[in-house]
Design an enzyme around this catalytic site. Structure first.
Site, mmCIF file in Angstrom:
data_model
loop_
_atom_site.group_PDB
_atom_site.id
_atom_site.type_symbol
_atom_site.label_atom_id
_atom_site.label_comp_id
_atom_site.label_asym_id
_atom_site.label_seq_id
_atom_site.Cartn_x
_atom_site.Cartn_y
_atom_site.Cartn_z
ATOM 1 N N HIS A 26 26.558 42.577 20.738
ATOM 2 C CA HIS A 26 26.008 43.894 20.444
ATOM 3 C C HIS A 26 25.178 43.900 19.167
ATOM 4 C CE1 HIS A 26 26.158 48.321 19.545
ATOM 5 N NE2 HIS A 26 25.989 48.361 20.847
ATOM 6 N N LYS A 68 23.510 54.055 13.365
ATOM 7 C CA LYS A 68 24.879 53.968 12.851
ATOM 8 C C LYS A 68 24.785 53.947 11.330
ATOM 9 C CE LYS A 68 25.045 52.107 17.140
ATOM 10 N NZ LYS A 68 23.892 51.737 17.975
ATOM 11 N N ASP A 85 12.941 32.135 8.267
ATOM 12 C CA ASP A 85 12.783 31.185 7.161
ATOM 13 C C ASP A 85 13.873 31.272 6.099
ATOM 14 O OD1 ASP A 85 9.124 31.205 7.034
ATOM 15 O OD2 ASP A 85 10.519 30.280 8.431
ATOM 16 N N ASP A 126 29.046 59.802 -1.332
ATOM 17 C CA ASP A 126 28.782 60.205 -2.717
ATOM 18 C C ASP A 126 27.427 59.747 -3.236
ATOM 19 O OD1 ASP A 126 31.081 61.652 -3.010
ATOM 20 O OD2 ASP A 126 32.202 60.107 -4.084
ATOM 21 N N LYS A 170 22.225 43.387 16.513
ATOM 22 C CA LYS A 170 20.764 43.390 16.555
ATOM 23 C C LYS A 170 20.291 42.832 15.219
ATOM 24 C CE LYS A 170 22.408 47.402 18.663
ATOM 25 N NZ LYS A 170 22.682 46.940 19.984
ATOM 26 N N HIS A 207 20.491 56.674 18.094
ATOM 27 C CA HIS A 207 21.221 55.433 18.316
ATOM 28 C C HIS A 207 21.616 54.791 16.985
ATOM 29 C CE1 HIS A 207 21.518 51.187 20.020
ATOM 30 N NE2 HIS A 207 22.292 51.882 20.807
#
Length: 426
Positions: free
Chosen positions: A334, A131, A341, A136, A336, A129
């Site tokens: 979508h 991404k 603080d 380089d 997350k 899941h």
């Protein structure tokens, strides 16, 4: 770390589980961060870096679509491979369909591997899941943004761009992201855990970085205004790349959340589309609220009906503990992300549900004392203000039928997840 610093660190974290595993990720300084708050600027930056690549491009994603967002990225990968750049792509067998562009990749010399091609495969029910991308060995990307049009949601047009985040990283942390992709690449090839390289020289342990974080906050106090600039003047910004897998980092992301929430003194801001954490994380949020921390949750809705009915079952205890909850419906939430603080923040792919915390391969970046935390904080607060606030009295007065539906949906979900995680989900 001084003896006093070590004792303070131990007092602050003695209630948190699994401390012996924290060495699975490291904090390092000397990095630069660029925060993206939507897919369009993120894809523009990614394709620009790919077009400038000279040696290697590695990309791993759950969803890669043949759409207005995916085609430019695919074209950039093909251009890179055509000029001799080593291009590798990992897609998930469920998240990404078998696309005609895969044939174009093969013809251009792009190496492509599919993680767990079937729902139940040699990696069980697990999905990748994550991404991620590395160009380089100099630029790395991590976040929640799939290679998909910002406005598309299963064929329907969203009213606003999907609410999501990613970061571009430059500096020592890039090596950790590349290592995670390399390990995944070999894992797909040989079907089990490859040998892990030792951390690069120059990183610090999570314990040492956390201790610096705690000392900085202790020196500067917990006033709401000016916190971030004060922190940056006292301690050096640092980053940790935290990857979750089913081999050596099973609880890494959950423990990163538990560490930060357990040390929160003034504010915990958390946004997540699939909010179904286990008891430990819920308890950490409730304990923070009970000790006077301003805990705010922004929860996504209207993607999976079962979650829309199951998640509200958790609200009762959270609300009674003083946690503030809001449901975001402006567009598809979508992202997350979380901020604690104004000094600690995370951006990544991990939902706070059983699949992400217990089964799937996930990746988050943890930022400590980086200036981009302010921008992330502002975005979460704006989303909270735009959301529908859950009022405790109104929640308690729900019709009996709705309460029953919430109970059935939650317990059905919990039973299914306990079976999938072999009892690991609580």
């Amino acid at each position: 770390m001084t003896g006093g610093g070590r004792r303070r660190f131990d007092r602050l974290t003695q209630h948190l589980p699994g401390r012996r595993y924290w060495s699975r990720y490291r904090f390092c300084s000397g990095n630069t961060v660029r925060l993206f708050t939507a897919g369009e600027p993120y894809f523009a930056a990614l394709t620009q870096r790919i077009d400038a690549a000279q040696r290697e491009v590695a990309l791993e994603t759950y969803i890669f679509c043949d759409d207005p967002a995916g085609r430019p990225v695919s074209d950039a990968l093909i251009r890179a491979a055509s000029r001799g750049v080593h291009v590798r792509v990992i897609t998930d067998g469920v998240g990404t369909q078998r696309l005609p562009m895969f044939n174009d990749w093969q013809a251009a010399g792009i190496e492509h591997r599919i993680y767990n091609p079937h729902i139940f495969g040699r990696f069980g029910f697990s999905r990748t899941h994550r991404k991620l991308a590395v160009v380089d060995g100099e630029f790395a990307y991590c976040g929640g943004i799939n290679v998909v049009d910002d406005y598309d949601q299963n064929g329907a047009r969203l009213p606003y761009a999907r609410w999501d985040f990613a970061v571009e990283l430059q500096g020592p942390v890039v090596a950790d992201v590349l290592e995670a992709i390399d390990v995944q690449w070999e894992r797909i090839r040989i079907g089990h855990r490859p040998a892990l390289a030792p951390p690069a020289v120059g990183g610090s342990t999570p314990q040492a970085a956390t201790a610096r974080f705690v000392r900085a906050r202790s020196s500067a106090g917990t006033a709401a205004s000016g916190r971030s600039s004060d922190m940056r003047a006292i301690a050096e910004p640092c980053i940790a790349f935290v990857a979750r897998d089913n081999f050596v980092n099973r609880r890494a992301i959950e423990r990163a959340y538990l560490t930060a929430i357990g040390q929160a003194r003034s504010e915990v801001l958390l946004a997540n589309p699939y909010f179904m954490p286990g008891r430990k994380l819920r308890r950490a949020l409730m304990l923070a609220a009970q000790r006077g921390v301003d805990v705010r949750l922004v929860i996504g809705r209207k993607e999976f009906a079962v979650l829309d009915y199951a998640v509200p079952f958790l609200y009762r205890q959270l609300l009674k503990s003083g946690v503030k909850i809001a449901e975001y419906e402006k567009t598809m939430l979508h992202g997350k992300v979380a901020v604690v603080d104004s000094n600690w923040g995370t951006v990544g792919s991990s939902n706070l549900d059983a699949l992400s915390l217990m089964l799937n391969n996930e990746a988050n970046v943890v930022l400590v004392l980086h200036p981009e935390i302010d921008q992330l904080r502002d975005a979460i607060l704006a989303a909270f203000d735009e959301s529908r606030r859950i009022d405790e009295k109104h929640y308690e007065s729900r019709p009996a039928g709705e309460r029953l539906l919430n109970w059935v949906a939650y317990n059905t979900y919990r039973l299914a997840m306990k079976l999938l995680t072999v009892g690991g989900y609580d």
